[in-house]
Every structure is written in structure tokens, then in C-alpha cells.
Design a protein around this motif. Structure first.
Motif, PDB file in Angstrom:
ATOM      1  N   MET A 116       0.842  -1.180   0.000  1.00 48.80           N
ATOM      2  CA  MET A 116       0.000   0.000   0.000  1.00 48.80           C
ATOM      3  C   MET A 116       0.892   1.250   0.000  1.00 48.80           C
ATOM      4  SD  MET A 116      -2.972   1.027   2.651  1.00 48.80           S
ATOM      5  CE  MET A 116      -4.431   0.873   1.689  1.00 48.80           C
ATOM      6  N   ILE A 117       0.526   2.235  -0.778  1.00 48.53           N
ATOM      7  CA  ILE A 117       1.300   3.474  -0.884  1.00 48.53           C
ATOM      8  C   ILE A 117       0.795   4.483   0.143  1.00 48.53           C
ATOM      9  CG2 ILE A 117       1.889   5.398  -2.399  1.00 48.53           C
ATOM     10  CD1 ILE A 117       1.438   3.458  -4.755  1.00 48.53           C
ATOM     11  N   ALA A 118       1.731   5.047   0.905  1.00 51.99           N
ATOM     12  CA  ALA A 118       1.375   6.021   1.930  1.00 51.99           C
ATOM     13  C   ALA A 118       0.867   7.303   1.292  1.00 51.99           C
ATOM     14  CB  ALA A 118       2.586   6.320   2.805  1.00 51.99           C
ATOM     15  N   GLN A 119      -0.024   7.979   1.979  1.00 52.16           N
ATOM     16  CA  GLN A 119      -0.583   9.239   1.482  1.00 52.16           C
ATOM     17  C   GLN A 119       0.513  10.276   1.247  1.00 52.16           C
ATOM     18  OE1 GLN A 119      -3.550   9.786   0.375  1.00 52.16           O
ATOM     19  NE2 GLN A 119      -3.154  11.921  -0.104  1.00 52.16           N
ATOM     20  N   THR A 120       1.529  10.303   2.111  1.00 53.48           N
ATOM     21  CA  THR A 120       2.620  11.270   1.929  1.00 53.48           C
ATOM     22  C   THR A 120       3.393  10.989   0.648  1.00 53.48           C
ATOM     23  OG1 THR A 120       4.029   9.912   3.358  1.00 53.48           O
ATOM     24  CG2 THR A 120       2.906  11.788   4.382  1.00 53.48           C
ATOM     25  N   SER A 121       3.540   9.718   0.290  1.00 56.54           N
ATOM     26  CA  SER A 121       4.219   9.369  -0.957  1.00 56.54           C
ATOM     27  C   SER A 121       3.409   9.816  -2.165  1.00 56.54           C
ATOM     28  CB  SER A 121       4.449   7.865  -1.046  1.00 56.54           C
ATOM     29  OG  SER A 121       5.325   7.450  -0.036  1.00 56.54           O
ATOM     30  N   ARG A 122       2.112   9.649  -2.089  1.00 60.48           N
ATOM     31  CA  ARG A 122       1.247  10.105  -3.193  1.00 60.48           C
ATOM     32  C   ARG A 122       1.325  11.618  -3.355  1.00 60.48           C
ATOM     33  NH1 ARG A 122      -3.382   6.025  -4.042  1.00 60.48           N
ATOM     34  NH2 ARG A 122      -2.826   4.465  -2.532  1.00 60.48           N
ATOM     35  N   GLN A 123       1.318  12.322  -2.245  1.00 59.82           N
ATOM     36  CA  GLN A 123       1.391  13.780  -2.289  1.00 59.82           C
ATOM     37  C   GLN A 123       2.728  14.230  -2.869  1.00 59.82           C
ATOM     38  OE1 GLN A 123       0.770  15.693   1.460  1.00 59.82           O
ATOM     39  NE2 GLN A 123       1.213  17.724   0.654  1.00 59.82           N
ATOM     40  N   ALA A 124       3.815  13.597  -2.439  1.00 61.65           N
ATOM     41  CA  ALA A 124       5.144  13.945  -2.963  1.00 61.65           C
ATOM     42  C   ALA A 124       5.204  13.696  -4.461  1.00 61.65           C
ATOM     43  CB  ALA A 124       6.219  13.141  -2.234  1.00 61.65           C
ATOM     44  N   TYR A 125       4.625  12.603  -4.913  1.00 55.01           N
ATOM     45  CA  TYR A 125       4.620  12.295  -6.342  1.00 55.01           C
ATOM     46  C   TYR A 125       3.862  13.367  -7.127  1.00 55.01           C
ATOM     47  CZ  TYR A 125       3.698   9.951 -10.738  1.00 55.01           C
ATOM     48  OH  TYR A 125       3.606   9.656 -12.060  1.00 55.01           O
ATOM     49  N   ARG A 126       2.712  13.774  -6.627  1.00 52.39           N
ATOM     50  CA  ARG A 126       1.927  14.808  -7.309  1.00 52.39           C
ATOM     51  C   ARG A 126       2.671  16.129  -7.357  1.00 52.39           C
ATOM     52  NH1 ARG A 126      -2.389  12.138  -4.757  1.00 52.39           N
ATOM     53  NH2 ARG A 126      -2.326  13.546  -2.981  1.00 52.39           N
ATOM     54  N   GLU A 127       3.473  16.405  -6.344  1.00 57.70           N
ATOM     55  CA  GLU A 127       4.211  17.663  -6.298  1.00 57.70           C
ATOM     56  C   GLU A 127       5.369  17.685  -7.287  1.00 57.70           C
ATOM     57  OE1 GLU A 127       5.331  18.308  -2.256  1.00 57.70           O
ATOM     58  OE2 GLU A 127       3.267  18.630  -1.603  1.00 57.70           O
ATOM     59  N   ILE A 128       6.060  16.559  -7.503  1.00 56.04           N
ATOM     60  CA  ILE A 128       7.219  16.571  -8.401  1.00 56.04           C
ATOM     61  C   ILE A 128       6.873  16.159  -9.824  1.00 56.04           C
ATOM     62  CG2 ILE A 128       8.853  16.160  -6.535  1.00 56.04           C
ATOM     63  CD1 ILE A 128       9.151  13.291  -7.574  1.00 56.04           C
ATOM     64  N   LYS A 129       5.814  15.425 -10.028  1.00 62.53           N
ATOM     65  CA  LYS A 129       5.471  14.926 -11.352  1.00 62.53           C
ATOM     66  C   LYS A 129       5.371  16.034 -12.399  1.00 62.53           C
ATOM     67  CE  LYS A 129       2.118  12.278 -13.920  1.00 62.53           C
ATOM     68  NZ  LYS A 129       0.757  11.849 -13.983  1.00 62.53           N
ATOM     69  N   PRO A 130       4.655  17.120 -12.148  1.00 65.70           N
ATOM     70  CA  PRO A 130       4.538  18.152 -13.187  1.00 65.70           C
ATOM     71  C   PRO A 130       5.884  18.766 -13.580  1.00 65.70           C
ATOM     72  CG  PRO A 130       2.896  18.491 -11.496  1.00 65.70           C
ATOM     73  CD  PRO A 130       3.838  17.419 -11.006  1.00 65.70           C
ATOM     74  N   PHE A 131       6.847  18.785 -12.685  1.00 69.13           N
ATOM     75  CA  PHE A 131       8.149  19.371 -13.000  1.00 69.13           C
ATOM     76  C   PHE A 131       8.880  18.543 -14.056  1.00 69.13           C
ATOM     77  CE2 PHE A 131      12.701  19.971 -12.382  1.00 69.13           C
ATOM     78  CZ  PHE A 131      12.778  21.341 -12.532  1.00 69.13           C
ATOM     79  N   LEU A 132       8.736  17.231 -14.005  1.00 75.28           N
ATOM     80  CA  LEU A 132       9.449  16.369 -14.949  1.00 75.28           C
ATOM     81  C   LEU A 132       8.567  16.029 -16.140  1.00 75.28           C
ATOM     82  CD1 LEU A 132      11.510  13.836 -12.839  1.00 75.28           C
ATOM     83  CD2 LEU A 132      12.311  15.748 -14.203  1.00 75.28           C
ATOM     84  N   ARG A 133       8.539  16.949 -17.075  1.00 80.81           N
ATOM     85  CA  ARG A 133       7.813  16.750 -18.318  1.00 80.81           C
ATOM     86  C   ARG A 133       8.689  17.205 -19.465  1.00 80.81           C
ATOM     87  NH1 ARG A 133       1.702  18.832 -17.418  1.00 80.81           N
ATOM     88  NH2 ARG A 133       0.927  16.723 -17.550  1.00 80.81           N
ATOM     89  N   GLY A 134       8.384  16.740 -20.635  1.00 79.38           N
ATOM     90  CA  GLY A 134       9.051  17.204 -21.836  1.00 79.38           C
ATOM     91  C   GLY A 134      10.564  17.053 -21.794  1.00 79.38           C
ATOM     92  N   LYS A 135      11.260  18.154 -22.103  1.00 78.43           N
ATOM     93  CA  LYS A 135      12.720  18.115 -22.195  1.00 78.43           C
ATOM     94  C   LYS A 135      13.382  17.885 -20.840  1.00 78.43           C
ATOM     95  CE  LYS A 135      13.301  20.670 -26.417  1.00 78.43           C
ATOM     96  NZ  LYS A 135      13.933  21.759 -27.118  1.00 78.43           N
ATOM     97  N   ARG A 136      12.792  18.402 -19.770  1.00 79.73           N
ATOM     98  CA  ARG A 136      13.366  18.150 -18.444  1.00 79.73           C
ATOM     99  C   ARG A 136      13.418  16.651 -18.174  1.00 79.73           C
ATOM    100  NH1 ARG A 136       9.496  22.154 -15.756  1.00 79.73           N
ATOM    101  NH2 ARG A 136      10.583  24.131 -15.980  1.00 79.73           N
ATOM    102  N   LYS A 137      12.313  15.983 -18.430  1.00 78.59           N
ATOM    103  CA  LYS A 137      12.234  14.541 -18.197  1.00 78.59           C
ATOM    104  C   LYS A 137      13.243  13.808 -19.082  1.00 78.59           C
ATOM    105  CE  LYS A 137       9.126  10.633 -18.221  1.00 78.59           C
ATOM    106  NZ  LYS A 137       7.820  10.098 -18.519  1.00 78.59           N
ATOM    107  N   MET A 138      13.320  14.192 -20.342  1.00 82.03           N
ATOM    108  CA  MET A 138      14.231  13.546 -21.269  1.00 82.03           C
ATOM    109  C   MET A 138      15.682  13.695 -20.811  1.00 82.03           C
ATOM    110  SD  MET A 138      14.832  14.284 -25.316  1.00 82.03           S
ATOM    111  CE  MET A 138      15.572  15.878 -25.005  1.00 82.03           C
ATOM    112  N   ILE A 139      16.082  14.911 -20.422  1.00 83.51           N
ATOM    113  CA  ILE A 139      17.456  15.157 -19.979  1.00 83.51           C
ATOM    114  C   ILE A 139      17.743  14.377 -18.698  1.00 83.51           C
ATOM    115  CG2 ILE A 139      19.084  16.919 -19.168  1.00 83.51           C
ATOM    116  CD1 ILE A 139      18.493  17.045 -22.198  1.00 83.51           C
ATOM    117  N   TYR A 140      16.815  14.392 -17.748  1.00 81.73           N
ATOM    118  CA  TYR A 140      16.980  13.647 -16.501  1.00 81.73           C
ATOM    119  C   TYR A 140      17.188  12.156 -16.801  1.00 81.73           C
ATOM    120  CZ  TYR A 140      15.851  11.555 -11.976  1.00 81.73           C
ATOM    121  OH  TYR A 140      15.882  10.819 -10.817  1.00 81.73           O
TER     122      TYR A 140
END
Length: 89
Positions: free
Chosen positions: A1-25
Motif C-alpha cells: 500500500m502506498i502512503a498518502q505522503t508518498s502520493r502527495q510527494a509524487y503529485r508535487e514533483i510529477k509536473p516538473f518532470l515533463r518534456g525536455k526536463r524529463k528527457m534530460i533527466y
């Protein structure tokens, strides 16, 4: 089971890693010992200017870290070696 804090952290960082940022990372993730901006640009992108901006953003957000320096084989200038920081999401 995934903790609520982990879900929140994922939602907070997910939008940052899109497009070219995600590709470079993801390109840096492929290099366990790190790589320089110039190496990533030469090997994959062909344009250094499209790498540097994304790398600076990833450094600022903690997705990449500087692990050393080395002399660039082509230019002879000192370059930072960067390594991807594994993020839990």
C-alpha cells in the motif's frame, strides 16, 4: 500500500518532470558515473543550448548534483560532471 505522503510527494514533483526536463533527466540516469552537459549534448541532443537550461533547472530542483569536474576532450575546458539523483515517486 502506498502512503498518502508518498502520493502527495509524487503529485508535487510529477509536473516538473515533463518534456525536455524529463528527457534530460532520463539521459543522466543512464550514466552511473555521471556525465557533463557537453557530453549529453554531443551524444544525444546535438545542441548544447537545449541541454544547459534544462540541466540548470534540474540542478536547482535537486534532480541532478555535481560530483566532480573533468577536462572536456574536445574544448579542453573544465566541465562539471553531473549525476542524476534517484527520486522516489
Amino acid at each position: 500500500m502506498i502512503a498518502q505522503t508518498s502520493r502527495q510527494a509524487y503529485r508535487e514533483i510529477k509536473p516538473f518532470l515533463r518534456g525536455k526536463r524529463k528527457m534530460i533527466y532520463e539521459l543522466f540516469l543512464q550514466h552511473e558515473n555521471g556525465a557533463t552537459r557537453q557530453e549529453i549534448a554531443r551524444w544525444y541532443i546535438q545542441k548544447e543550448c537545449s541541454v544547459c537550461g534544462r540541466v540548470n533547472e534540474l540542478l536547482h530542483e535537486g534532480y541532478l548534483r555535481v560530483v566532480g569536474t573533468k577536462k572536456d576532450a574536445i574544448t579542453g575546458h573544465s566541465a562539471e560532471i553531473l549525476k542524476a539523483v534517484e527520486r522516489v515517486a
